[in-house]
Design a protein around this motif. Structure first.
Motif, PDB file in Angstrom:
ATOM      1  N   ASP A 110     -14.486 -13.446  26.478  1.00  0.00           N
ATOM      2  CA  ASP A 110     -13.706 -14.689  26.516  1.00  0.00           C
ATOM      3  C   ASP A 110     -13.792 -15.380  27.871  1.00  0.00           C
ATOM      4  OD1 ASP A 110     -12.871 -14.674  23.927  1.00  0.00           O
ATOM      5  OD2 ASP A 110     -10.941 -13.735  24.316  1.00  0.00           O
ATOM      6  N   PHE A 111     -14.115 -14.606  28.934  1.00  0.00           N
ATOM      7  CA  PHE A 111     -14.165 -15.172  30.286  1.00  0.00           C
ATOM      8  C   PHE A 111     -15.624 -15.342  30.707  1.00  0.00           C
ATOM      9  CE2 PHE A 111     -10.326 -12.642  29.764  1.00  0.00           C
ATOM     10  CZ  PHE A 111      -9.356 -13.591  30.019  1.00  0.00           C
ATOM     11  N   ARG A 112     -16.305 -16.215  29.964  1.00  0.00           N
ATOM     12  CA  ARG A 112     -17.740 -16.394  30.188  1.00  0.00           C
ATOM     13  C   ARG A 112     -18.010 -16.895  31.612  1.00  0.00           C
ATOM     14  NH1 ARG A 112     -15.421 -20.250  27.324  1.00  0.00           N
ATOM     15  NH2 ARG A 112     -15.664 -22.449  27.922  1.00  0.00           N
ATOM     16  N   GLY A 113     -19.028 -16.349  32.225  1.00  0.00           N
ATOM     17  CA  GLY A 113     -19.434 -16.811  33.551  1.00  0.00           C
ATOM     18  C   GLY A 113     -18.667 -16.190  34.698  1.00  0.00           C
ATOM     19  N   ILE A 114     -17.713 -15.298  34.421  1.00  0.00           N
ATOM     20  CA  ILE A 114     -16.940 -14.649  35.485  1.00  0.00           C
ATOM     21  C   ILE A 114     -17.258 -13.155  35.460  1.00  0.00           C
ATOM     22  CG2 ILE A 114     -14.660 -14.280  36.491  1.00  0.00           C
ATOM     23  CD1 ILE A 114     -13.646 -16.655  34.922  1.00  0.00           C
ATOM     24  N   GLY A 115     -18.082 -12.740  36.405  1.00  0.00           N
ATOM     25  CA  GLY A 115     -18.470 -11.343  36.468  1.00  0.00           C
ATOM     26  C   GLY A 115     -17.600 -10.552  37.421  1.00  0.00           C
ATOM     27  N   ASP A 116     -18.068  -9.359  37.757  1.00  0.00           N
ATOM     28  CA  ASP A 116     -17.311  -8.436  38.605  1.00  0.00           C
ATOM     29  C   ASP A 116     -16.972  -9.051  39.962  1.00  0.00           C
ATOM     30  OD1 ASP A 116     -17.144  -6.151  40.708  1.00  0.00           O
ATOM     31  OD2 ASP A 116     -16.847  -5.137  38.795  1.00  0.00           O
ATOM     32  N   ALA A 117     -17.963  -9.687  40.588  1.00  0.00           N
ATOM     33  CA  ALA A 117     -17.753 -10.223  41.943  1.00  0.00           C
ATOM     34  C   ALA A 117     -16.702 -11.333  41.950  1.00  0.00           C
ATOM     35  CB  ALA A 117     -19.075 -10.735  42.510  1.00  0.00           C
ATOM     36  N   LYS A 118     -16.779 -12.272  40.995  1.00  0.00           N
ATOM     37  CA  LYS A 118     -15.815 -13.371  40.947  1.00  0.00           C
ATOM     38  C   LYS A 118     -14.414 -12.858  40.621  1.00  0.00           C
ATOM     39  CE  LYS A 118     -19.011 -17.076  39.583  1.00  0.00           C
ATOM     40  NZ  LYS A 118     -19.351 -18.076  38.535  1.00  0.00           N
ATOM     41  N   ALA A 119     -14.332 -11.920  39.676  1.00  0.00           N
ATOM     42  CA  ALA A 119     -13.025 -11.379  39.314  1.00  0.00           C
ATOM     43  C   ALA A 119     -12.392 -10.657  40.499  1.00  0.00           C
ATOM     44  CB  ALA A 119     -13.169 -10.428  38.129  1.00  0.00           C
ATOM     45  N   ARG A 120     -13.207  -9.901  41.248  1.00  0.00           N
ATOM     46  CA  ARG A 120     -12.687  -9.177  42.414  1.00  0.00           C
ATOM     47  C   ARG A 120     -12.239 -10.152  43.506  1.00  0.00           C
ATOM     48  NH1 ARG A 120     -12.990  -3.925  43.077  1.00  0.00           N
ATOM     49  NH2 ARG A 120     -14.512  -3.757  41.388  1.00  0.00           N
ATOM     50  N   ARG A 121     -12.982 -11.267  43.661  1.00  0.00           N
ATOM     51  CA  ARG A 121     -12.636 -12.276  44.657  1.00  0.00           C
ATOM     52  C   ARG A 121     -11.253 -12.864  44.350  1.00  0.00           C
ATOM     53  NH1 ARG A 121     -16.773 -16.652  44.254  1.00  0.00           N
ATOM     54  NH2 ARG A 121     -18.119 -14.845  44.557  1.00  0.00           N
ATOM     55  N   LEU A 122     -11.002 -13.151  43.065  1.00  0.00           N
ATOM     56  CA  LEU A 122      -9.708 -13.701  42.682  1.00  0.00           C
ATOM     57  C   LEU A 122      -8.580 -12.719  42.971  1.00  0.00           C
ATOM     58  CD1 LEU A 122     -10.608 -15.338  39.225  1.00  0.00           C
ATOM     59  CD2 LEU A 122     -10.324 -16.485  41.420  1.00  0.00           C
ATOM     60  N   TRP A 123      -8.809 -11.449  42.631  1.00  0.00           N
ATOM     61  CA  TRP A 123      -7.753 -10.464  42.857  1.00  0.00           C
ATOM     62  C   TRP A 123      -7.492 -10.253  44.354  1.00  0.00           C
ATOM     63  CZ3 TRP A 123      -3.941  -8.345  40.284  1.00  0.00           C
ATOM     64  CH2 TRP A 123      -3.242  -7.300  40.889  1.00  0.00           C
ATOM     65  N   ASN A 124      -8.546 -10.151  45.139  1.00  0.00           N
ATOM     66  CA  ASN A 124      -8.373  -9.895  46.571  1.00  0.00           C
ATOM     67  C   ASN A 124      -7.593 -11.017  47.250  1.00  0.00           C
ATOM     68  OD1 ASN A 124      -9.732  -7.474  46.421  1.00  0.00           O
ATOM     69  ND2 ASN A 124     -11.723  -8.348  47.025  1.00  0.00           N
ATOM     70  N   LEU A 125      -7.715 -12.258  46.753  1.00  0.00           N
ATOM     71  CA  LEU A 125      -7.020 -13.377  47.373  1.00  0.00           C
ATOM     72  C   LEU A 125      -5.562 -13.462  46.925  1.00  0.00           C
ATOM     73  CD1 LEU A 125      -7.085 -15.864  49.185  1.00  0.00           C
ATOM     74  CD2 LEU A 125      -7.850 -17.198  47.211  1.00  0.00           C
ATOM     75  N   TYR A 126      -5.325 -13.323  45.610  1.00  0.00           N
ATOM     76  CA  TYR A 126      -3.971 -13.561  45.087  1.00  0.00           C
ATOM     77  C   TYR A 126      -3.237 -12.302  44.637  1.00  0.00           C
ATOM     78  CZ  TYR A 126      -5.164 -18.521  45.061  1.00  0.00           C
ATOM     79  OH  TYR A 126      -5.516 -19.791  45.426  1.00  0.00           O
ATOM     80  N   ARG A 127      -3.977 -11.228  44.414  1.00  0.00           N
ATOM     81  CA  ARG A 127      -3.418  -9.965  43.968  1.00  0.00           C
ATOM     82  C   ARG A 127      -2.456 -10.153  42.785  1.00  0.00           C
ATOM     83  NH1 ARG A 127      -5.517  -6.345  47.150  1.00  0.00           N
ATOM     84  NH2 ARG A 127      -4.228  -4.663  46.327  1.00  0.00           N
ATOM     85  N   GLU A 128      -1.214  -9.615  42.852  1.00  0.00           N
ATOM     86  CA  GLU A 128      -0.314  -9.647  41.695  1.00  0.00           C
ATOM     87  C   GLU A 128       0.081 -11.061  41.276  1.00  0.00           C
ATOM     88  OE1 GLU A 128       0.070  -7.728  44.275  1.00  0.00           O
ATOM     89  OE2 GLU A 128       0.024  -5.655  43.551  1.00  0.00           O
ATOM     90  N   ASP A 129      -0.143 -12.040  42.163  1.00  0.00           N
ATOM     91  CA  ASP A 129       0.221 -13.419  41.822  1.00  0.00           C
ATOM     92  C   ASP A 129      -0.827 -14.125  40.969  1.00  0.00           C
ATOM     93  OD1 ASP A 129       2.599 -13.285  43.227  1.00  0.00           O
ATOM     94  OD2 ASP A 129       1.663 -13.923  45.108  1.00  0.00           O
ATOM     95  N   VAL A 130      -1.983 -13.488  40.761  1.00  0.00           N
ATOM     96  CA  VAL A 130      -3.082 -14.200  40.117  1.00  0.00           C
ATOM     97  C   VAL A 130      -2.745 -14.590  38.671  1.00  0.00           C
ATOM     98  CG1 VAL A 130      -4.292 -12.090  39.362  1.00  0.00           C
ATOM     99  CG2 VAL A 130      -5.578 -14.225  39.713  1.00  0.00           C
ATOM    100  N   ILE A 131      -2.119 -13.675  37.905  1.00  0.00           N
ATOM    101  CA  ILE A 131      -1.802 -13.998  36.510  1.00  0.00           C
ATOM    102  C   ILE A 131      -0.724 -15.077  36.419  1.00  0.00           C
ATOM    103  CG2 ILE A 131      -0.870 -13.080  34.347  1.00  0.00           C
ATOM    104  CD1 ILE A 131      -2.385 -10.500  34.890  1.00  0.00           C
ATOM    105  N   PRO A 132       0.381 -15.003  37.194  1.00  0.00           N
ATOM    106  CA  PRO A 132       1.339 -16.117  37.166  1.00  0.00           C
ATOM    107  C   PRO A 132       0.716 -17.461  37.536  1.00  0.00           C
ATOM    108  CG  PRO A 132       2.347 -14.200  38.189  1.00  0.00           C
ATOM    109  CD  PRO A 132       0.904 -13.870  37.982  1.00  0.00           C
ATOM    110  N   ILE A 133      -0.236 -17.472  38.459  1.00  0.00           N
ATOM    111  CA  ILE A 133      -0.898 -18.727  38.829  1.00  0.00           C
ATOM    112  C   ILE A 133      -1.712 -19.259  37.649  1.00  0.00           C
ATOM    113  CG2 ILE A 133      -2.670 -19.763  40.306  1.00  0.00           C
ATOM    114  CD1 ILE A 133      -1.723 -17.868  42.525  1.00  0.00           C
ATOM    115  N   ILE A 134      -2.408 -18.365  36.971  1.00  0.00           N
ATOM    116  CA  ILE A 134      -3.189 -18.780  35.797  1.00  0.00           C
ATOM    117  C   ILE A 134      -2.253 -19.357  34.740  1.00  0.00           C
ATOM    118  CG2 ILE A 134      -4.650 -17.980  33.903  1.00  0.00           C
ATOM    119  CD1 ILE A 134      -5.735 -15.831  35.845  1.00  0.00           C
ATOM    120  N   LYS A 135      -1.128 -18.691  34.495  1.00  0.00           N
ATOM    121  CA  LYS A 135      -0.174 -19.166  33.493  1.00  0.00           C
ATOM    122  C   LYS A 135       0.407 -20.523  33.864  1.00  0.00           C
ATOM    123  CE  LYS A 135       1.392 -14.618  31.945  1.00  0.00           C
ATOM    124  NZ  LYS A 135       2.556 -13.705  31.883  1.00  0.00           N
TER     125      LYS A 135
END
Length: 732
Positions: A110-135
């Motif tokens: 479902d998350f086409r075009g987002i691989g391991d590196a991009k996903a890790r980059r998002l987590w390292n920047l926002y950590r636990e806040d990443v899902i609330p930001i997406i929502k």
């Protein structure tokens, strides 16, 4: 050894999937999303009803069920524990930490075009806040980190999972898992609050009143006299009346009786009725209570047909034109006065009706009407309710014909040029379908309705064709000369007798044979009769599961008797060996429309090949001579067709017809009349003489349907008169 187990698993690969079942392989992970047992591999099978969304690689699930563990030596001498679980429960877990989030995003399609590196980059920047930001929908937060396309994929991918956080809440409050699945597919994250506010909304997902009411009273602490509860009770009664009996209006006595069953107390019933008068959830007339939605549709149909009643500008006498002469030449025989009038009606009026008993030549008249108007420059559109009826309509008229469902998916018909819409088998039109049709075409488009109101009624609520005919407000021709069957066969007289509610003096006459047998002998007798000429014979039955004369049992007996020793249809389907209860050489019927494959609901054929290659699981040759390759999308739509239901047979004719008489109450006058008139040459009725005579005498339940379209068509003020009447009744 088999034990009950509960384990949290991240899916690493998928096995087979079909609409009902899924298999997957995964590893156990802890709450941090980290694998916690390197020696175990989990092989899970689960009914999809247990899962609110389809399983996919990267997802984390809590799995409940029975587990069987075995040792497995893998390459290099490594030994693992293979744990096979037959799931009894599945709970989706949204990622709440780094590794779980990264794997969920990177591995999930479902998350086409987002691989391991991009996903890790998002987590390292926002950590636990990443899902609330997406929502929150804040796209700016991710600009510069990933591309615009990846941001879109991130938001779209997560949108289908946000409501899953409430899965435990729904389950704890008694909402069935399969309903939770439908809720999540239809709604977003605010659905929890909406259900808490009004749990009776669950009725729209198919949950019965009894269960919804129990949930509302015991889980959400609703009071018995809560306004939402009383409103929902009336809605449930009106909806059930439409669904079960086809009524669009219900009497005061019937509604009061139904409400007592739900609310149990007279004072609550009175309170509900008074409250709904004020809110406008229903409208009351002298005939009874109308749901607002149903009344809007019936009144819209009446208003539109009132517009259609006006005549078109009479530019010429169509019967005297070259167009009519040319159409008659193509017909090959001189038309009757009735047929000529049908053409004139279609030419001079925005709407007209062609009706008549079975075999009176309605489709022949259609060819004359459509060709004449086409030669006059009118664009013709032909539709019918079922795929089989549409196919026969096309064959009869020479024009392309669509199912109504496909027609409604096409762009609406506008009045920018002369056009005519012809609806065949119009007796099957319910109120919702007719409403969709009249709102899909401009008032300037001619409308011709063709059908026999004495045949099977619509499955849905209302009785549109009968009401239009009975109102006597639309130009109509009733054909009464039987064309289909030879009078010598006895079928025309026999069907006319049944149509009027009188059992024929001789139950066997001409080409009609009545076989008086016990219920226990019905199936065997039907198959013996079919064996005389199976290629030209159809068994038309009432129900699927009747122990005697049921469609399922008849198909099984026919397979064993008429196609003995045939190879069963077996195939590999997504890694699993499967089979269908169809054998090579069996007649089959398609039960869905699949326009890409060239088949429609009701298309008949024969399974001619079981060869499997290039995505094909076999071949079916249809009765029209086409060969259809059975792809995965068609597999589940095929059924054996030695015997079929009358609804599937409606709109079709067969040289020989066998009608088994089960004890089903469904077999009444309309049913028998429709079944008998499916026959062209030879009819066999099998069963009890007493059952047959009682069915002929029994007025069809459909004839007792309570509708309001006739009154609206007859009323000069239409719905305005009704509303005025309603106000007077309320004031009284």
């Amino acid at each position: 050894m088999s034990d009950s187990t509960k384990v949290q698993v991240r899916i690493t690969s998928m096995g087979y999937q079909n609409p009902w079942k899924a298999s997957m392989i995964g590893v156990s992970v802890n709450d941090e999303g980290v694998r916690n047992d390197a020696h175990k591999v989990f092989f899970i099978t689960a009914n999809k009803k247990l899962m609110p969304v389809d399983p996919n690689v990267g997802q984390i699930w809590k799995v409940y069920g029975h587990a069987t563990t075995s040792k497995n030596e893998r390459d290099g001498g490594y030994v693992s524990d293979d744990v096979r679980i037959s799931a009894s429960g599945m709970e989706f877990i949204l990622p709440q930490n780094g590794e779980a989030f990264i794997r969920f995003i990177a591995d999930h399609k479902d998350f086409r075009g987002i691989g391991d590196a991009k996903a890790r980059r998002l987590w390292n920047l926002y950590r636990e806040d990443v899902i609330p930001i997406i929502k929150s929908g804040d796209r700016k937060a991710f600009k510069g980190l990933i591309s615009e396309d990846s941001i879109t994929a991130l938001f779209e991918g997560f949108s289908k999972y946000t409501a899953l956080e409430h899965a435990v809440f729904f389950a704890q409050n008694g909402i069935p898992q399969n309903v939770i699945q439908r809720i999540f597919k239809a709604h977003k994250g605010d659905i929890k609050d909406r259900i808490q506010e009004d749990p009776y909304r669950l009725m729209s997902f198919g949950i019965p009143w009894s269960l919804v009411d129990e949930i509302a009273l015991t889980k959400f602490n609703f009071a018995e006299s809560a306004k939402l509860r009383l409103s929902a009770a009336i809605e449930a009664c009106l909806s059930e009346e439409s669904r079960r009996n086809g009524n669009t209006v219900i009497s005061h006595q019937a509604l009061h009786k139904a409400l007592i069953k739900l609310l149990k107390k007279d004072e609550l019933v009175s309170q509900a009725l008074m409250q709904e008068h004020e809110t406008g959830a229903f409208i009351v007339s002298k005939k009874g209570y109308h749901s607002s939605g149903m009344l809007v549709m019936e009144s819209s149909i009446a208003k539109r047909l009132a517009l259609y009643r006006s005549e078109l500008p009479a530019t010429c006498n169509i019967i005297a034109t070259d167009s009519f002469t040319k159409a008659v030449d193509n017909l090959g025989f001189p038309p009757t006065d009735q047929q000529c009038k049908s053409v004139s009606n279609a030419h001079l009026n925005y709407t007209s009706v062609i009706t008549g008993g079975a075999g009176t030549g309605k489709t022949t008249v259609l060819r004359l009407v459509t060709q004449t108007l086409k030669f006059e420059g009118v664009q013709i559109h032909c539709v019918a309710m079922s795929g089989r009826a549409a196919q026969r309509m096309a064959e009869a008229t020479g024009e392309d014909a669509l199912t109504i469902a496909k027609f409604l998916r096409n762009p609406p018909l506008r009045g920018d040029r002369p056009q005519m819409l012809v609806v065949d088998e119009a007796s099957m039109l319910d109120v919702q379908t007719m409403y969709q049709i009249i709102t899909h075409i401009s008032p300037e488009v001619r409308l011709v309705l063709v059908g026999d109101a004495d045949q099977l009624p619509p499955i849905g609520p209302g009785y549109v064709l009968r009401d239009i005919i009975d109102s006597n407000t639309v130009e109509m021709v009733e054909l009464d000369v039987v064309k289909r069957q030879d009078e010598k066969s006895g079928i025309p007289d026999y069907s006319r007798s049944v149509r009027t509610g009188v059992a024929p003096d001789k139950l066997s006459s001409g080409s009609i044979k009545f076989h008086a047998v016990s219920e226990a002998d019905i199936d065997a007798t039907c198959i013996d009769l079919m064996s005389v000429d199976p290629d030209n014979t159809m068994i038309v039955a009432a129900t699927y599961r009747s122990p005697n004369g049921g469609i399922d049992a008849l198909n099984q007996v026919a397979q064993k008797t008429l196609n003995p020793g045939a190879k069963r249809w077996e195939f590999e389907f997504e890694g699993e060996r499967r089979h269908l209860n169809i054998f090579k050489g069996d007649p089959v019927i398609f039960t869905v429309n699949n326009y890409e494959a060239g088949v429609q609901n009701g298309t008949l054929g024969r399974l001619t090949s079981l060869d499997q290659s290039d995505g094909s699981y076999g071949l079916v040759e249809t009765t029209s001579g086409e060969t259809v390759s059975i792809t995965q999308s068609l597999l589940e739509s095929l059924r054996p067709a030695w015997a079929i239901s009358l609804h599937k047979a409606q709109g079709s004719q067969f040289k020989r017809v066998i009608v088994p008489l089960s004890s089903s109450r469904m077999i009444d006058r309309n049913w028998l009349y429709t079944a008998i008139t499916r026959c062209e040459l030879e009819l066999h009725i099998v069963g009890s003489e007493d059952l047959f005579k009682k069915a002929v005498e029994r007025e069809s339940a459909s004839s007792k349907r309570q509708t309001y379209l006739k009154e609206l068509l007859e009323a000069e003020g239409g719905v305005k008169s009704l509303l005025s009447e309603t106000n007077e009744l309320q004031e009284a």
